[in-house]
Write a protein that holds these residues in place. Structure first.
Motif, PDB file in Angstrom:
ATOM      1  N   ILE A 115       0.842  -1.196   0.000  1.00 20.70           N
ATOM      2  CA  ILE A 115       0.000   0.000   0.000  1.00 20.70           C
ATOM      3  C   ILE A 115       0.879   1.248   0.000  1.00 20.70           C
ATOM      4  CG2 ILE A 115      -0.358   0.236   2.489  1.00 20.70           C
ATOM      5  CD1 ILE A 115      -3.160   0.403  -0.011  1.00 20.70           C
ATOM      6  N   VAL A 138       1.628   1.897  -3.475  1.00 21.83           N
ATOM      7  CA  VAL A 138       0.471   2.474  -4.160  1.00 21.83           C
ATOM      8  C   VAL A 138       0.430   3.973  -3.931  1.00 21.83           C
ATOM      9  CG1 VAL A 138      -2.045   2.561  -4.184  1.00 21.83           C
ATOM     10  CG2 VAL A 138      -0.893   0.379  -4.109  1.00 21.83           C
ATOM     11  N   PHE A 139       0.666   4.399  -2.674  1.00 21.79           N
ATOM     12  CA  PHE A 139       0.621   5.833  -2.393  1.00 21.79           C
ATOM     13  C   PHE A 139       1.744   6.569  -3.109  1.00 21.79           C
ATOM     14  CE2 PHE A 139      -1.989   4.697   1.382  1.00 21.79           C
ATOM     15  CZ  PHE A 139      -3.051   5.525   1.088  1.00 21.79           C
ATOM     16  N   PHE A 194       3.361   5.730  -5.885  1.00 25.33           N
ATOM     17  CA  PHE A 194       3.185   5.814  -7.334  1.00 25.33           C
ATOM     18  C   PHE A 194       1.961   6.655  -7.683  1.00 25.33           C
ATOM     19  CE2 PHE A 194       5.563   1.665  -7.082  1.00 25.33           C
ATOM     20  CZ  PHE A 194       6.770   2.267  -7.368  1.00 25.33           C
ATOM     21  N   THR A 195       0.946   6.633  -6.829  1.00 27.24           N
ATOM     22  CA  THR A 195      -0.208   7.491  -7.085  1.00 27.24           C
ATOM     23  C   THR A 195       0.225   8.955  -7.058  1.00 27.24           C
ATOM     24  OG1 THR A 195      -1.572   5.864  -5.979  1.00 27.24           O
ATOM     25  CG2 THR A 195      -2.547   8.001  -6.352  1.00 27.24           C
ATOM     26  N   VAL A 244       2.071   9.767 -10.334  1.00 25.19           N
ATOM     27  CA  VAL A 244       1.185   9.934 -11.489  1.00 25.19           C
ATOM     28  C   VAL A 244       0.393  11.224 -11.350  1.00 25.19           C
ATOM     29  CG1 VAL A 244      -0.731   8.936 -12.762  1.00 25.19           C
ATOM     30  CG2 VAL A 244       1.033   7.461 -11.862  1.00 25.19           C
ATOM     31  N   ASN A 245      -0.023  11.513 -10.116  1.00 26.22           N
ATOM     32  CA  ASN A 245      -0.807  12.714  -9.881  1.00 26.22           C
ATOM     33  C   ASN A 245      -0.011  13.973 -10.191  1.00 26.22           C
ATOM     34  OD1 ASN A 245      -3.022  14.108  -9.174  1.00 26.22           O
ATOM     35  ND2 ASN A 245      -2.863  13.759  -6.975  1.00 26.22           N
ATOM     36  N   THR A 295       4.071  10.224 -14.951  1.00 23.70           N
ATOM     37  CA  THR A 295       3.712   8.825 -15.181  1.00 23.70           C
ATOM     38  C   THR A 295       4.940   8.005 -15.546  1.00 23.70           C
ATOM     39  OG1 THR A 295       1.665   9.704 -16.039  1.00 23.70           O
ATOM     40  CG2 THR A 295       2.035   7.372 -16.363  1.00 23.70           C
ATOM     41  N   LEU A 346       6.102   4.565 -13.879  1.00 23.25           N
ATOM     42  CA  LEU A 346       6.303   3.343 -14.663  1.00 23.25           C
ATOM     43  C   LEU A 346       7.689   2.760 -14.390  1.00 23.25           C
ATOM     44  CD1 LEU A 346       4.996   1.491 -16.721  1.00 23.25           C
ATOM     45  CD2 LEU A 346       6.139   2.785 -18.499  1.00 23.25           C
ATOM     46  N   LEU A 370       7.526   1.204 -11.020  1.00 20.00           N
ATOM     47  CA  LEU A 370       6.772  -0.053 -10.979  1.00 20.00           C
ATOM     48  C   LEU A 370       7.540  -1.176 -11.665  1.00 20.00           C
ATOM     49  CD1 LEU A 370       3.213   1.316 -11.561  1.00 20.00           C
ATOM     50  CD2 LEU A 370       3.894  -0.154  -9.702  1.00 20.00           C
ATOM     51  N   PHE A 421      -9.868   7.893   0.601  1.00 14.57           N
ATOM     52  CA  PHE A 421      -9.075   7.277  -0.465  1.00 14.57           C
ATOM     53  C   PHE A 421      -9.879   6.180  -1.159  1.00 14.57           C
ATOM     54  CE2 PHE A 421      -5.415   4.472  -1.799  1.00 14.57           C
ATOM     55  CZ  PHE A 421      -4.889   5.362  -2.695  1.00 14.57           C
ATOM     56  N   LEU A 456      -9.201  -1.604  -5.929  1.00 17.21           N
ATOM     57  CA  LEU A 456      -7.942  -1.794  -5.220  1.00 17.21           C
ATOM     58  C   LEU A 456      -7.951  -3.108  -4.449  1.00 17.21           C
ATOM     59  CD1 LEU A 456      -5.278  -0.414  -4.883  1.00 17.21           C
ATOM     60  CD2 LEU A 456      -6.115   0.701  -2.869  1.00 17.21           C
ATOM     61  N   VAL A 460       1.960  -5.317 -12.525  1.00  9.96           N
ATOM     62  CA  VAL A 460       2.451  -3.957 -12.374  1.00  9.96           C
ATOM     63  C   VAL A 460       1.743  -3.026 -13.357  1.00  9.96           C
ATOM     64  CG1 VAL A 460       4.463  -2.623 -12.985  1.00  9.96           C
ATOM     65  CG2 VAL A 460       4.653  -4.421 -11.326  1.00  9.96           C
ATOM     66  N   LEU A 512      -1.652  -2.424 -12.089  1.00 13.06           N
ATOM     67  CA  LEU A 512      -1.656  -1.475 -10.976  1.00 13.06           C
ATOM     68  C   LEU A 512      -1.514  -0.047 -11.483  1.00 13.06           C
ATOM     69  CD1 LEU A 512      -1.693  -0.998  -7.957  1.00 13.06           C
ATOM     70  CD2 LEU A 512       0.753  -1.301  -7.916  1.00 13.06           C
ATOM     71  N   LEU A 513      -0.630   0.138 -12.466  1.00 12.29           N
ATOM     72  CA  LEU A 513      -0.468   1.484 -13.013  1.00 12.29           C
ATOM     73  C   LEU A 513      -1.777   1.943 -13.650  1.00 12.29           C
ATOM     74  CD1 LEU A 513       1.525   3.756 -13.368  1.00 12.29           C
ATOM     75  CD2 LEU A 513       2.177   2.813 -15.550  1.00 12.29           C
ATOM     76  N   ILE A 548      -4.059   3.033 -10.958  1.00 10.40           N
ATOM     77  CA  ILE A 548      -3.690   4.332 -10.382  1.00 10.40           C
ATOM     78  C   ILE A 548      -4.126   5.461 -11.307  1.00 10.40           C
ATOM     79  CG2 ILE A 548      -1.707   5.781  -9.845  1.00 10.40           C
ATOM     80  CD1 ILE A 548      -0.332   3.357  -8.698  1.00 10.40           C
ATOM     81  N   VAL A 549      -3.857   5.300 -12.606  1.00  8.02           N
ATOM     82  CA  VAL A 549      -4.253   6.358 -13.547  1.00  8.02           C
ATOM     83  C   VAL A 549      -5.763   6.517 -13.532  1.00  8.02           C
ATOM     84  CG1 VAL A 549      -4.262   7.030 -15.962  1.00  8.02           C
ATOM     85  CG2 VAL A 549      -2.231   6.000 -14.988  1.00  8.02           C
ATOM     86  N   PHE A 553      -7.786   5.854 -11.045  1.00  9.83           N
ATOM     87  CA  PHE A 553      -8.212   6.463  -9.788  1.00  9.83           C
ATOM     88  C   PHE A 553      -8.001   7.972  -9.819  1.00  9.83           C
ATOM     89  CE2 PHE A 553      -7.052   8.038  -5.551  1.00  9.83           C
ATOM     90  CZ  PHE A 553      -8.257   7.832  -4.915  1.00  9.83           C
ATOM     91  N   LEU A 554      -6.878   8.395 -10.373  1.00  7.94           N
ATOM     92  CA  LEU A 554      -6.587   9.824 -10.347  1.00  7.94           C
ATOM     93  C   LEU A 554      -7.534  10.593 -11.246  1.00  7.94           C
ATOM     94  CD1 LEU A 554      -2.749   9.677 -10.184  1.00  7.94           C
ATOM     95  CD2 LEU A 554      -4.307  10.490  -8.450  1.00  7.94           C
TER      96      LEU A 554
END
Lengths: 471, 481
Positions: free
Chosen positions: A378, A381-382, A384-385, A388-389, A393, A397, A400, B67, B127, B168, B171-172, B175-176, B178-179
């Motif tokens: 997790i 996840v935070f 990489f989020t 991306v945010n 990206t 990548l 990851l 979240f 998730l 992976v 997951l990417l 994430i994209v 979700f954002l």
């Protein structure tokens, strides 16, 4: 700084300071020493829990906020468990009480480091954290640890010197060491960028970020693994938090300039760490290079500093990291003590010899690899989020993919432990209280799994911090 | 609470399998059987109580709402079908593994696999779906690596690294997504309007993750190794459940969630599907290793599933789901018997077999029935699945799909040729005196009989499967109009 927090830190440091003295006078046995230090830990933890309210002092040097309490608590737990394991595996050594005393003082330094909001207190706390570890690295008194100790000392001196130079540049421009003042006074200026780079370089040494990562694996490999657990897990985690305070609280003026530097460093650090880890034969070096790679993952979150989520990423990764890396090195330490296992070949079949210990080690490795439901997943996840945010990206990548390839060496250790036949015939040591040592490691595993699912404590702390610094 | 208990009970029971072995070697398998029966009963209860359309039995466990990290469980007809397969295979695999070595660790891993498996099919939070999805790898890795055949370590490592790498990308993509959507919840993601570029990026990233699991050409190379090296009951889990995860994920999280984008990529999916069908068919034709041949035929069938999904219509999706059920039942029996053949004759190679029918007629009769079902004999699940998929694809893509029946003929070709060489014909000299070449004990025959009964039942009365999910598929099909 909250008075309870200060009292907790002092109790920890004083327990450390008096432990050798008590030992000189009363000749305490190993178990008694462990109990005395545990009492110190419990009192300190209790006081940190109470540090939510109470009198404040030294408020221009230290702060007690949600982050301090949370990370302080986790560092304390990890350090306590480290102390128990170190006691257990080196109880016959006559200097064990001195070693543990240094561990306690270093942990007190880490607690001060995560609460510093002033460059003076930051550097003092960092030295308090580092100085005892110079002694600890030398603990086993063989050639390798001598080499490691000397290397560590010079690298540490270089790091602190670099950082001091950067800080003095900042002082020359603004006339202040205080983060709050710096945040207001600083403006975009090449000289400030230079100062920031020197400070970052100093932190780079502590975090083993590229290109300052060379010393790390040599030292983690050369010293005794209990000390390596402290250095990689606890000290680095505290340094992450200190860097976070510097970047977000002191240097917001030039943060946009730092983004690219962090991104580049993150990409190179994790790639270098993972590639070199893949090439290693010794498990301690694999863990050491994986710690370099993890510094890279955290730097991804720093690179995303434009978005609030980056703070959550940094915090979560520090929390997960302090447990999983410390615990992984402790597992290595226990395997080394019980079976003399150092290399990948020695690890063959250890899952059959020590099923529970190997299962715990597997949990820590999978967490490092980022397999759910452990906290290592997790936190990634935070991280990489947030990347991306922040519009990076590509960096996410790269991260990851790195994380996917890093699985190769973690799972390789699992393969050696479970899928191969044993090579070592007889244990090196076979103490009767073998199962006792599983308790501290199991505590860390429980923390990792619980924090992997129940994310509220860390996310709430980071939300409080985000609103405090006013994103 | 039913769904949560279906996830948690196997996980909580797992350590007792390990500990129980120390008390009595029989405890783990009975524990696993109990959990399998429990899952079957729960699924039966859910199917009986299911209102017929939409999501039912919703459970929401709030963990961190900002979240959207909430465990949101619910099932519809599609999930129920797959849960039924999960429960069915849990029982048959346990029975097939009745005399396994090291039962404690083995059933520990079986149970640790089943819990997350239910989670994958029951989770409506993307998730959490990923968490369950990823965790299934760990037990599989040890199953292949510890109980596998001679080259097991290589296969286990390849399996883990390959599929983790694919995850992976998934997951990417998550994430994209979700954002841009600010939610992980299927209910909120349904009908979401994304920027077309972002939607395509998300679609491709997630598709890589799902396609590797299914698997389709060119992402299939992990599967023959994993299948061949895995012990046969675990091959059943791999083929019956792990591959279904990919197809289910593709359906639930791409086709339903991003219908427009899926329509855009439908020709790509169809192309990959046809490529997979033909490539796997020819590879199976050329294969001398009997289990590897079955593995390629499994890829061939998953190509049909993807072809059905690629026809973004209610008919295509429901045909693909039917094909998934048929594949799970038919390929399972083929893997089991291929494993038994090796066990009894000590060879994997078709060219070294021959005339087995004379020595072990009972087992070989079941094998022939299984093969005929895989070929698509009317009256079995294989026939209905392939036929409906082809009709749906033909309907959507037109005349170009006439090539697909050719692949079906190819499938018949490689299976029949294999039967002719391995099962029929004169008995080999080497096998005449072979002591190990005898019929199976009763407990190992039970699961085989269960597979046969199931795929004939489903083949003769296809409506019992179709009725379960057709209303759901039809409701979702409104999205594609």
């Amino acid at each position: 700084m909250n008075i309870n927090f200060l009292a907790g830190t002092l109790i920890l440091a004083l327990t450390g300071a008096f432990l050798p003295v008590i030992n000189r006078i009363f000749r305490i046995s190993g178990v008694l020493g462990a109990i005395i230090s545990s009492v110190g830990y419990i009192l300190a933890g209790f006081l940190i829990l109470l540090s939510g309210d109470g009198k404040k002092l030294l408020s221009s040097f230290f702060v007690t906020d949600s982050v301090t309490q949370l990370i302080g608590m986790f560092i304390l737990v990890a350090s306590w468990m480290t102390m128990l394991v170190v006691y257990w595996i080196t109880q016959k050594d006559k200097f064990i009480n001195e070693l543990v005393a240094a561990l306690l003082i270093s942990t007190a330094g880490a607690l001060l480091l995560i609460s510093s909001t002033n460059f003076v207190s930051l550097i003092i706390a960092m030295e308090l954290m580092t100085m005892p570890t110079y002694l600890m690295v030398l603990f086993s008194f063989d050639d390798k640890s001598m080499e490691a100790g000397v290397k560590y000392f010079f690298n540490g001196a270089l790091a602190i010197g670099t950082m001091l130079f950067g800080v003095s540049l900042l002082y020359a421009i603004t006339g202040s060491f205080d983060f709050d003042v710096l945040a207001k006074e600083l403006f975009r200026d090449p000289l400030i960028a230079l100062a920031a780079i020197f400070i970052l370089a100093g932190f780079g040494f502590k975090l083993t970020a590229f290109p300052f990562h060379f010393w790390g694996p040599d030292i983690y490999d050369g010293t005794c693994p209990g000390v390596a657990a402290l250095l990689t897990g606890i000290s680095k985690s505290a340094a992450f938090i200190a860097l976070m305070r510097v970047v977000y609280e002191a240097l917001p003026a030039i943060s946009s300039n730092l983004t690219f530097i962090f991104a580049l460093l993150a990409a190179i650090t994790m790639t270098v760490g993972n590639l070199l880890a893949l090439a290693q034969k010794r498990v301690s070096r694999i863990l050491a290079y994986s710690s370099v790679a993890h510094a890279g993952y955290t730097l991804i979150a720093f690179a995303a500093l434009a978005v609030p989520g980056s703070i959550t990423g940094i915090l979560y990764h520090s929390v997960a990291y302090v447990f999983m890396k410390t615990a992984a090195f402790l597992c290595f330490a226990v395997f080394l003590y019980l079976w003399g296992a150092r290399t990948m070949d020695d690890y063959k079949g250890l899952g059959k010899r020590e099923p529970l210990l190997a299962a715990l080690f597997l949990i820590f490795l999978l967490s490092l690899a980022g397999v759910p439901p452990m906290a290592g997943f997790i936190s990634k996840v935070f991280v990489f989020t947030s990347a991306v945010n922040a519009g990076m990206t590509w960096l996410a990548l790269v991260g990851l993919l790195n994380s996917a390839f890093s699985v190769a060496y973690y799972i390789w250790i699992a393969k050696q432990m479970y899928l191969e036949e044993p090579t070592i015939e007889k244990p090196l040591n076979n103490p009767s209280d073998k199962n006792f040592i599983l308790i501290p490691l199991a505590v860390m595993a429980v923390f990792l799994i619980v924090l992997g699912i129940w994310i509220n404590p860390v996310v709430n702390a980071s939300a409080a911090f985000i609103s405090k610094i006013g994103f | 609470m039913v769904l949560l208990s279906m996830i948690l009970l196997p996980i909580l029971a797992a350590p007792f399998a390990w500990l129980g072995e120390k008390v009595n070697k029989d405890i783990p398998k009975y524990l696993s059987l109990t959990v399998g029966v429990f899952l079957a009963l729960c699924t039966a209860y859910l199917i009986v109580k299911y209102p017929g359309n939409g999501f039912a039995f919703e459970e929401l466990y709030r963990i961190y709402p900002p979240f959207d990290f909430n465990l949101h469980l619910a099932v519809d007809g599609i999930s129920l079908t797959l849960l039924a397969i999960t429960a069915f295979l849990a029982i048959t695999v346990t029975l097939s593994s009745w005399n396994v070595e090291k039962p404690g660790a083995y059933f520990f891993l079986v149970l640790a696999f089943l819990g997350p498996m239910v989670g994958v099919f029951a989770s409506l939070n993307l998730l959490w779906f990923f968490i369950f999805w990823e965790f299934t790898l760990v037990p599989m890795f040890f199953h292949i690596g510890i109980w596998g055949a001679e080259n097991r370590i290589y296969a286990a490592m390849k399996f883990f690294i390959y599929t983790h790498l694919a995850s992976v990308f998934l997951l990417l993509g998550i994430i994209v997504l979700f954002l841009n959507a600010h939610t992980f919840d299927f209910m909120n993601l349904l009908g979401i309007k994304l920027d077309p570029g972002i939607a395509k990026l998300v679609w491709i990233l997630m598709f890589i993750g799902f396609a590797v699991k299914m698997p389709v050409v060119p992402f299939h190379t992990w599967l023959p190794d994993a299948h061949v090296q895995a012990p046969s009951p675990i091959s059943v889990f791999l083929a019956g459940l792990l591959l279904k995860m990919g197809a289910y994920g593709l359906l639930r999280w791409e086709i339903f969630m991003l219908p427009e984008t899926s329509k855009f990529f439908a020709p790509l999916m169809a192309f990959i599907a046809v490529l997979t069908i033909f490539y796997a068919g020819f590879r199976a034709l050329a294969e001398d290793h009997i289990k590897r041949m079955v593995a390629y035929s499994s890829i061939n069938h998953m190509g049909f599933v993807l072809l059905g999904l690629s026809a973004i219509t209610a008919a295509g999706i429901s045909a693909a789901l039917y094909e998934m059920v048929g594949h799970a039942l038919i390929i399972s029996i083929l893997f089991m018997i291929a494993g038994y053949i090796h066990h009894k004759t000590h060879t994997w190679y078709i060219s070294e077999l021959g005339g087995l029918m004379k020595k072990i007629p009972g087992l070989m009769t079941m094998f022939v029935i299984g093969v005929l079902a895989a070929v698509g004999l009317p009256g079995t699940a294989g026939f209905v699945g392939e036929l409906t998929v082809m009709v749906a694809a033909f309907d959507y893509y037109g005349w170009i799909m006439v090539i697909v029946p050719l692949a079906s003929a190819l499938g018949a070709g490689f299976f029949m040729w294999m039967l002719q060489r391995a099962v029929f014909g004169p008995l080999r000299e080497a096998f005449k005196e072979l002591k190990t070449l005898k019929e199976l004990p009763a407990v190992e025959n039970v699961p085989l009989a269960m597979y046969i009964a199931a795929f004939i039942l489903v083949g003769v009365v296809p409506s019992m499967v179709f009725n379960l999910y057709n209303p759901v598929v039809n409701a979702f099909a409104q999205l594609f109009k």
